[in-house]
Design a protein around this motif. Structure first.
Motif, PDB file in Angstrom:
ATOM      1  N   GLU A 114       0.801  -1.222   0.000  1.00  0.00           N
ATOM      2  CA  GLU A 114       0.000   0.000   0.000  1.00  0.00           C
ATOM      3  C   GLU A 114       0.840   1.281   0.000  1.00  0.00           C
ATOM      4  O   GLU A 114       0.417   2.316  -0.527  1.00  0.00           O
ATOM      5  CB  GLU A 114      -0.927  -0.007   1.223  1.00  0.00           C
ATOM      6  N   LYS A 115       2.034   1.223   0.579  1.00  0.00           N
ATOM      7  CA  LYS A 115       2.874   2.409   0.718  1.00  0.00           C
ATOM      8  C   LYS A 115       4.114   2.384  -0.167  1.00  0.00           C
ATOM      9  O   LYS A 115       4.937   3.302  -0.108  1.00  0.00           O
ATOM     10  CB  LYS A 115       3.311   2.562   2.186  1.00  0.00           C
ATOM     11  N   THR A 116       4.276   1.326  -0.961  1.00  0.00           N
ATOM     12  CA  THR A 116       5.489   1.157  -1.757  1.00  0.00           C
ATOM     13  C   THR A 116       5.109   0.904  -3.207  1.00  0.00           C
ATOM     14  O   THR A 116       4.303   0.021  -3.499  1.00  0.00           O
ATOM     15  CB  THR A 116       6.318  -0.040  -1.245  1.00  0.00           C
ATOM     16  N   VAL A 117       5.704   1.673  -4.108  1.00  0.00           N
ATOM     17  CA  VAL A 117       5.395   1.510  -5.524  1.00  0.00           C
ATOM     18  C   VAL A 117       6.686   1.426  -6.333  1.00  0.00           C
ATOM     19  O   VAL A 117       7.631   2.165  -6.095  1.00  0.00           O
ATOM     20  CB  VAL A 117       4.491   2.657  -6.034  1.00  0.00           C
ATOM     21  N   ALA A 118       6.716   0.466  -7.258  1.00  0.00           N
ATOM     22  CA  ALA A 118       7.823   0.345  -8.199  1.00  0.00           C
ATOM     23  C   ALA A 118       7.367   0.930  -9.534  1.00  0.00           C
ATOM     24  O   ALA A 118       6.238   0.697  -9.966  1.00  0.00           O
ATOM     25  CB  ALA A 118       8.234  -1.115  -8.364  1.00  0.00           C
ATOM     26  N   ILE A 119       8.249   1.679 -10.185  1.00  0.00           N
ATOM     27  CA  ILE A 119       7.911   2.334 -11.452  1.00  0.00           C
ATOM     28  C   ILE A 119       8.974   1.985 -12.487  1.00  0.00           C
ATOM     29  O   ILE A 119      10.171   2.182 -12.253  1.00  0.00           O
ATOM     30  CB  ILE A 119       7.832   3.867 -11.285  1.00  0.00           C
TER      31      ILE A 119
END
Length: 291
Positions: free
Chosen positions: A141-146
Motif C-alpha cells: 500500500e505504501k510502496t510503488v515500483a515504477i
C-alpha cells in the motif's frame, strides 16, 4: 462509490473494462488499423468476441461491480486495454498521456467516464512527462515500483511522485531494458505479476538484479516464466484476490507452477484478443477498488 487500488492482489470489488465492440468496433476497422497499432497480425473480430465473452464472464463472476467504457472517437484499438491511461489511488485517479502516440487521448475519455460515476481526479501527468499504467506496480500500500523505459520517462515519474507524496512512502525506480525496441510494448508489468502478497510470476531475464534481490529479501516467491511462455504473455496475470488469478491459455508450465503453489487459475483463450495486441488480463482491466 468506493475507490482506491494501492495493491496488485487485494480482492477486487470494482473494475473497469472496455468491450471489443467499443474498441475494435468491426473487422473492417481492424483490417484498416492493426498495422499502425503494431499488432502481431490482424485479429479476427468474431474470434475476439468469443474470447472476450469468456473473459468477461470470469470478471463478472468474481467482481461485484463491473463498469464498461463506452465508445469514444478519441480512442483506438488499444483502448480495449483499459489499464494503461490511469492509476487509482486512495485520493483519486491519476491520468496519463501515454508514451504511445496513438493512445495519447485515451486518458481524456477514461477521465470523463470515471468522473461521471463519482471517482475524483487527483491529477494528471503533463507533457513533457509521460507515463503508462503498466509501468506502475504496487509492492504494498505504501510502496510503488515504477518502470523507467520508453513509455514512462523521468519527468512523468517526478510528477507522479509529487501527486502521490501523501499516500506513498517508498518509490523504487526500475530501469527497463531496450528489449525488442522502441515500438515494443515493454512495461514493468510485462515482466512481473503478483498473484498473492508473497508470490509473483516473473521473467528474470529482463529484471534488474537489485530489484530481483529486493523481492527475494522481502520473502516473495518468484515463479519463473521461460522465453516461450513470456512471449505468449505468461507473466501477465490479473489477481482477482490473493491466490486467485485470470490467465491466458497456452502457458502450461507457469500454470502448473502456480497450481502446485495452491493458486487458483482461471483461463481464457486469448490469441486474438490478447496476444496480437500484447495485452493480457491485467491490461484488459483497470481495477477501481481493491480491499
Amino acid at each position: 462509490m468506493k475507490y482506491g487500488c494501492q495493491s496488485m492482489v487485494g480482492e477486487i470489488e470494482a473494475i473497469l473494462i472496455k468491450r471489443p465492440q467499443e474498441a475494435f468496433i468491426s473487422q473492417e476497422n481492424l483490417d484498416k488499423t492493426w498495422e499502425e497499432f503494431k499488432y502481431f497480425g490482424c485479429p479476427d473480430y468474431e474470434t475476439v468476441l468469443k474470447e472476450y465473452e469468456v473473459f468477461e464472464k470470469i470478471i463478472r463472476d468474481n467482481v461485484k461491480e463491473v463498469y464498461t467504457l463506452p465508445y469514444d472517437s478519441r480512442t483506438g484499438l488499444d483502448s480495449i486495454y483499459a489499464h494503461d491511461p490511469l492509476k487509482i489511488t486512495k485520493k483519486g485517479a491519476i491520468y496519463f498521456p501515454m508514451g504511445k502516440v496513438l493512445r495519447g487521448k485515451e486518458y481524456l475519455a477514461t477521465r470523463e467516464y470515471l468522473e461521471s460515476i463519482g471517482i475524483p481526479t487527483l491529477g494528471e501527468i503533463k507533457a513533457p512527462g509521460k507515463m503508462e499504467g503498466g509501468d506502475v506496480l504496487w509492492i504494498d500500500e505504501k510502496t510503488v515500483a515504477i518502470g523507467r523505459g520508453y513509455r514512462t520517462n523521468d519527468e512523468g515519474i517526478r510528477q507522479f511522485k509529487e501527486l502521490t507524496k501523501d499516500v506513498v512512502e517508498e518509490y523504487i525506480i526500475i530501469p527497463m531494458p531496450h528489449g525488442d525496441g522502441v515500438d515494443a510494448c515493454l512495461h514493468l508489468m510485462s515482466i512481473i505479476s503478483f498473484v498473492d502478497y508473497d508470490k509473483a510470476v516473473v521473467y528474470s531475464k529482463y529484471m534488474p538484479v537489485f530489484f530481483r534481490e529486493y523481492l527475494i529479501d522481502k520473502g516473495i516467491t518468484l515463479i519463473e516464466a521461460d522465453d516461450d511462455e513470456y512471449d505468449y504473455l505468461g507473466t501477465n496475470l490479473l489477481a482477482l484476490k490473493p491466490g486467485k488469478v485470470v490467465f491466458i491459455k497456452g502457458c502450461p508450465k507457469v500454470q502448473k507452477k502456480l497450481e502446485n503453489l495452491g493458486v487458483e487459475v482461471l483461463t481464457y483463450e486469448g490469441k486474438e484478443l490478447s496476444y496480437r495486441g500484447t495485452g493480457g488480463p491485467t491490461c484488459l482491466t483497470a481495477p477501481l477498488f481493491r480491499k
